[in-house]
Design a protein around this motif. Structure first.
Motif, PDB file in Angstrom:
ATOM      1  N   TRP A   1      -1.061  -9.031  11.804  1.00 28.29           N
ATOM      2  CA  TRP A   1      -1.357  -8.253  10.605  1.00 28.29           C
ATOM      3  C   TRP A   1      -2.827  -7.905  10.587  1.00 28.29           C
ATOM      4  CZ3 TRP A   1       1.936 -12.249  10.943  1.00 28.29           C
ATOM      5  CH2 TRP A   1       3.207 -12.143  10.377  1.00 28.29           C
TER       6      TRP A   1
ATOM      7  N   TYR B   1      -5.665  -7.237   7.511  1.00 26.08           N
ATOM      8  CA  TYR B   1      -5.963  -7.275   6.084  1.00 26.08           C
ATOM      9  C   TYR B   1      -7.341  -6.661   5.864  1.00 26.08           C
ATOM     10  CZ  TYR B   1      -2.031 -10.310   4.890  1.00 26.08           C
ATOM     11  OH  TYR B   1      -0.769 -10.813   4.678  1.00 26.08           O
TER      12      TYR B   1
ATOM     13  N   SER C   1     -10.255  -9.852  -3.226  1.00 31.22           N
ATOM     14  CA  SER C   1      -9.395 -10.660  -2.367  1.00 31.22           C
ATOM     15  C   SER C   1      -8.804  -9.790  -1.262  1.00 31.22           C
ATOM     16  CB  SER C   1      -8.282 -11.298  -3.208  1.00 31.22           C
ATOM     17  OG  SER C   1      -7.537 -10.313  -3.893  1.00 31.22           O
ATOM     18  N   PRO C   2      -8.398 -10.408  -0.159  1.00 30.38           N
ATOM     19  CA  PRO C   2      -7.810  -9.640   0.953  1.00 30.38           C
ATOM     20  C   PRO C   2      -6.483  -9.000   0.547  1.00 30.38           C
ATOM     21  CG  PRO C   2      -8.479 -11.837   1.668  1.00 30.38           C
ATOM     22  CD  PRO C   2      -8.522 -11.842   0.172  1.00 30.38           C
TER      23      PRO C   2
ATOM     24  N   MET D   1      -3.139  -6.806   2.414  1.00 26.40           N
ATOM     25  CA  MET D   1      -2.537  -6.418   3.680  1.00 26.40           C
ATOM     26  C   MET D   1      -2.660  -4.911   3.882  1.00 26.40           C
ATOM     27  SD  MET D   1       0.101  -5.431   5.797  1.00 26.40           S
ATOM     28  CE  MET D   1       1.621  -5.229   4.890  1.00 26.40           C
TER      29      MET D   1
ATOM     30  N   MET E   1       8.090 -15.051  11.495  1.00 28.25           N
ATOM     31  CA  MET E   1       8.120 -14.566  10.120  1.00 28.25           C
ATOM     32  C   MET E   1       8.331 -15.764   9.198  1.00 28.25           C
ATOM     33  SD  MET E   1       7.553 -11.472  10.344  1.00 28.25           S
ATOM     34  CE  MET E   1       8.066 -10.589   8.889  1.00 28.25           C
ATOM     35  N   GLY E   2       7.556 -15.815   8.126  1.00 22.65           N
ATOM     36  CA  GLY E   2       7.670 -16.929   7.201  1.00 22.65           C
ATOM     37  C   GLY E   2       6.884 -18.147   7.634  1.00 22.65           C
ATOM     38  N   TYR E   3       6.206 -18.047   8.759  1.00 18.83           N
ATOM     39  CA  TYR E   3       5.386 -19.153   9.246  1.00 18.83           C
ATOM     40  C   TYR E   3       3.936 -18.922   8.829  1.00 18.83           C
ATOM     41  CZ  TYR E   3       4.154 -23.011  12.383  1.00 18.83           C
ATOM     42  OH  TYR E   3       3.722 -24.196  12.893  1.00 18.83           O
TER      43      TYR E   3
ATOM     44  N   LEU F   1       0.015 -18.159   8.539  1.00 17.10           N
ATOM     45  CA  LEU F   1      -0.846 -17.165   9.172  1.00 17.10           C
ATOM     46  C   LEU F   1      -2.196 -17.774   9.504  1.00 17.10           C
ATOM     47  CD1 LEU F   1       1.276 -15.156   7.968  1.00 17.10           C
ATOM     48  CD2 LEU F   1      -0.632 -13.605   7.581  1.00 17.10           C
TER      49      LEU F   1
ATOM     50  N   GLU G   1       3.398  -5.100  -7.898  1.00 14.31           N
ATOM     51  CA  GLU G   1       2.793  -5.923  -6.848  1.00 14.31           C
ATOM     52  C   GLU G   1       2.846  -7.398  -7.253  1.00 14.31           C
ATOM     53  OE1 GLU G   1      -0.564  -4.477  -4.625  1.00 14.31           O
ATOM     54  OE2 GLU G   1      -1.635  -6.336  -5.017  1.00 14.31           O
TER      55      GLU G   1
ATOM     56  N   ASN H   1       6.684 -19.400   0.095  1.00 12.13           N
ATOM     57  CA  ASN H   1       5.500 -19.929   0.759  1.00 12.13           C
ATOM     58  C   ASN H   1       4.255 -19.741  -0.089  1.00 12.13           C
ATOM     59  OD1 ASN H   1       7.373 -20.202   2.779  1.00 12.13           O
ATOM     60  ND2 ASN H   1       6.427 -18.716   4.157  1.00 12.13           N
TER      61      ASN H   1
ATOM     62  N   TYR I   1      -0.156 -20.824   0.019  1.00  9.94           N
ATOM     63  CA  TYR I   1      -1.221 -21.225   0.925  1.00  9.94           C
ATOM     64  C   TYR I   1      -2.531 -21.425   0.167  1.00  9.94           C
ATOM     65  CZ  TYR I   1       2.015 -18.952   4.219  1.00  9.94           C
ATOM     66  OH  TYR I   1       3.128 -18.566   4.931  1.00  9.94           O
TER      67      TYR I   1
ATOM     68  N   TYR J   1       6.121 -24.646   1.949  1.00 10.69           N
ATOM     69  CA  TYR J   1       7.282 -23.780   2.159  1.00 10.69           C
ATOM     70  C   TYR J   1       8.260 -23.827   0.984  1.00 10.69           C
ATOM     71  CZ  TYR J   1       5.836 -23.170   7.056  1.00 10.69           C
ATOM     72  OH  TYR J   1       5.153 -22.844   8.204  1.00 10.69           O
TER      73      TYR J   1
ATOM     74  N   ASP K   1       6.420 -13.973   0.931  1.00  8.46           N
ATOM     75  CA  ASP K   1       7.865 -13.972   1.080  1.00  8.46           C
ATOM     76  C   ASP K   1       8.225 -14.408   2.492  1.00  8.46           C
ATOM     77  OD1 ASP K   1      10.584 -12.919   0.018  1.00  8.46           O
ATOM     78  OD2 ASP K   1      10.367 -12.083   2.029  1.00  8.46           O
ATOM     79  N   LYS K   2       9.235 -15.221   2.621  1.00 10.48           N
ATOM     80  CA  LYS K   2       9.604 -15.763   3.921  1.00 10.48           C
ATOM     81  C   LYS K   2      10.018 -14.669   4.899  1.00 10.48           C
ATOM     82  CE  LYS K   2      12.259 -19.683   5.663  1.00 10.48           C
ATOM     83  NZ  LYS K   2      13.314 -20.665   5.345  1.00 10.48           N
ATOM     84  N   GLY K   3      10.621 -13.615   4.367  1.00 10.70           N
ATOM     85  CA  GLY K   3      11.117 -12.566   5.238  1.00 10.70           C
ATOM     86  C   GLY K   3      10.039 -11.647   5.763  1.00 10.70           C
ATOM     87  N   GLN K   4       9.193 -11.141   4.856  1.00  9.32           N
ATOM     88  CA  GLN K   4       8.188 -10.172   5.275  1.00  9.32           C
ATOM     89  C   GLN K   4       6.921 -10.832   5.774  1.00  9.32           C
ATOM     90  OE1 GLN K   4       7.538  -7.705   1.820  1.00  9.32           O
ATOM     91  NE2 GLN K   4       8.874  -6.126   2.622  1.00  9.32           N
ATOM     92  N   ASN K   5       6.614 -11.961   5.186  1.00 11.68           N
ATOM     93  CA  ASN K   5       5.403 -12.700   5.533  1.00 11.68           C
ATOM     94  C   ASN K   5       4.118 -11.993   5.144  1.00 11.68           C
ATOM     95  OD1 ASN K   5       4.755 -15.258   6.307  1.00 11.68           O
ATOM     96  ND2 ASN K   5       4.369 -14.750   8.444  1.00 11.68           N
ATOM     97  N   THR K   6       4.202 -10.992   4.292  1.00 11.03           N
ATOM     98  CA  THR K   6       2.971 -10.417   3.733  1.00 11.03           C
ATOM     99  C   THR K   6       2.435 -11.389   2.697  1.00 11.03           C
ATOM    100  OG1 THR K   6       3.721  -8.151   4.031  1.00 11.03           O
ATOM    101  CG2 THR K   6       2.023  -8.533   2.369  1.00 11.03           C
ATOM    102  N   LEU K   7       1.149 -11.683   2.807  1.00 11.21           N
ATOM    103  CA  LEU K   7       0.531 -12.589   1.846  1.00 11.21           C
ATOM    104  C   LEU K   7      -0.097 -11.814   0.695  1.00 11.21           C
ATOM    105  CD1 LEU K   7      -1.226 -15.368   3.950  1.00 11.21           C
ATOM    106  CD2 LEU K   7       1.157 -15.131   3.236  1.00 11.21           C
TER     107      LEU K   7
ATOM    108  N   PHE L   1      -2.783 -12.407  -2.315  1.00 13.62           N
ATOM    109  CA  PHE L   1      -3.855 -13.342  -2.639  1.00 13.62           C
ATOM    110  C   PHE L   1      -4.211 -13.298  -4.122  1.00 13.62           C
ATOM    111  CE2 PHE L   1      -5.461 -14.980   1.386  1.00 13.62           C
ATOM    112  CZ  PHE L   1      -4.850 -14.148   2.301  1.00 13.62           C
TER     113      PHE L   1
END
Lengths: 111, 112
Positions: free
Chosen positions: A34, A36, A43-44, A46, A95-97, A99, B1, B31, B33, B50, B95-101, B103
């Motif tokens: 990704w 960002y 804040s960051p 995407m 995915m879902g792990y 970053l 958003e 998820n 962080y 998670y 989201d677990k599927g997209q993994n876009t964070l 903040f």
């Protein structure tokens, strides 16, 4: 040792110019990348993602990915002063792990 | 958003004191962080989760604890704050599927 390396550390481009940013992972397990963008004091957020070899374009922004070398690059054409920001590359195994982020490239677009 | 809210936004703590940073998300993301951001280091992962009841150590967990009592809330705890923990802390959910964070706005912590 940062597992996600970005270069250059900082970059100045003239308004209307092309900015090229690089990112490489030293972790062979990563498979997803990704980019960002973080404006000063914010804040960051995407910007773009890329998961397959090749190129992806969205407006003035293009990302490339070479999975064999674990290298991705972000190119911004017709750079605008509003593009001035810190650009962070992130990588993940799945995915879902979690970053892992790089140290960032600080871009200044000179009007 | 996606909405991620951090509190407090600014905090001044004394060395050896206990500090709790809170994070709330209303998007039902699995998820969450905690990252810290320092000049020259980008974003470094402290702890993550998670789901409710789970916490995992990130890349720099020493001196920090985390708590995820519910899907919405994720806290970062500094039991004995030190000046080296002076930083900007960001919470994120994904989201677990997209993994876009997504903040939060960040917490600026100064430990004197």
């Amino acid at each position: 040792q940062q597992k996600v390396q970005q270069s250059p550390e900082s970059l100045i481009v003239p308004e209307g110019g092309m900015a090229s940013l690089n990112c490489t992972s030293s972790d062979r397990n990563v498979d997803y990348f990704w980019w960002y963008r973080q404006h000063s004091g914010k804040s960051p957020k995407m910007l773009m993602s890329i998961f397959s070899n090749g190129e992806k374009e969205e407006g003035r922004f293009t990302v490339h990915l070479n999975k064999a070398s674990l290298h991705t690059s972000l190119h911004i054409r017709d750079s605008q002063p509003s593009d001035s920001a810190l650009y962070l590359c992130a990588a993940s195994m799945d995915m879902g792990y979690k970053l892992t982020f790089g140290t960032g490239t600080s871009l200044l677009v000179d009007p | 958003e996606a909405a991620v809210t951090q509190s407090p936004r600014n905090k001044v703590a004394v060395t050896g004191g206990k500090v709790t940073l809170s994070c709330n998300q209303t998007n039902n993301h699995n998820n969450m962080y905690w990252y810290r951001q320092d000049t020259g280091h980008g974003l470094r992962l402290i702890h993550y989760s998670y789901g409710a009841g789970s916490t995992e150590k990130g890349d720099i967990p020493d001196g920090y604890k985390a708590s995820r009592p519910s899907q919405e809330n994720f806290s970062l705890i500094l039991e004995l704050a030190t000046p080296s923990q002076t930083s900007v802390y960001f919470c994120a959910s994904g989201d677990k599927g997209q993994n876009t964070l997504y903040f939060g706005a960040g917490t600026r912590l100064s430990v004197l």
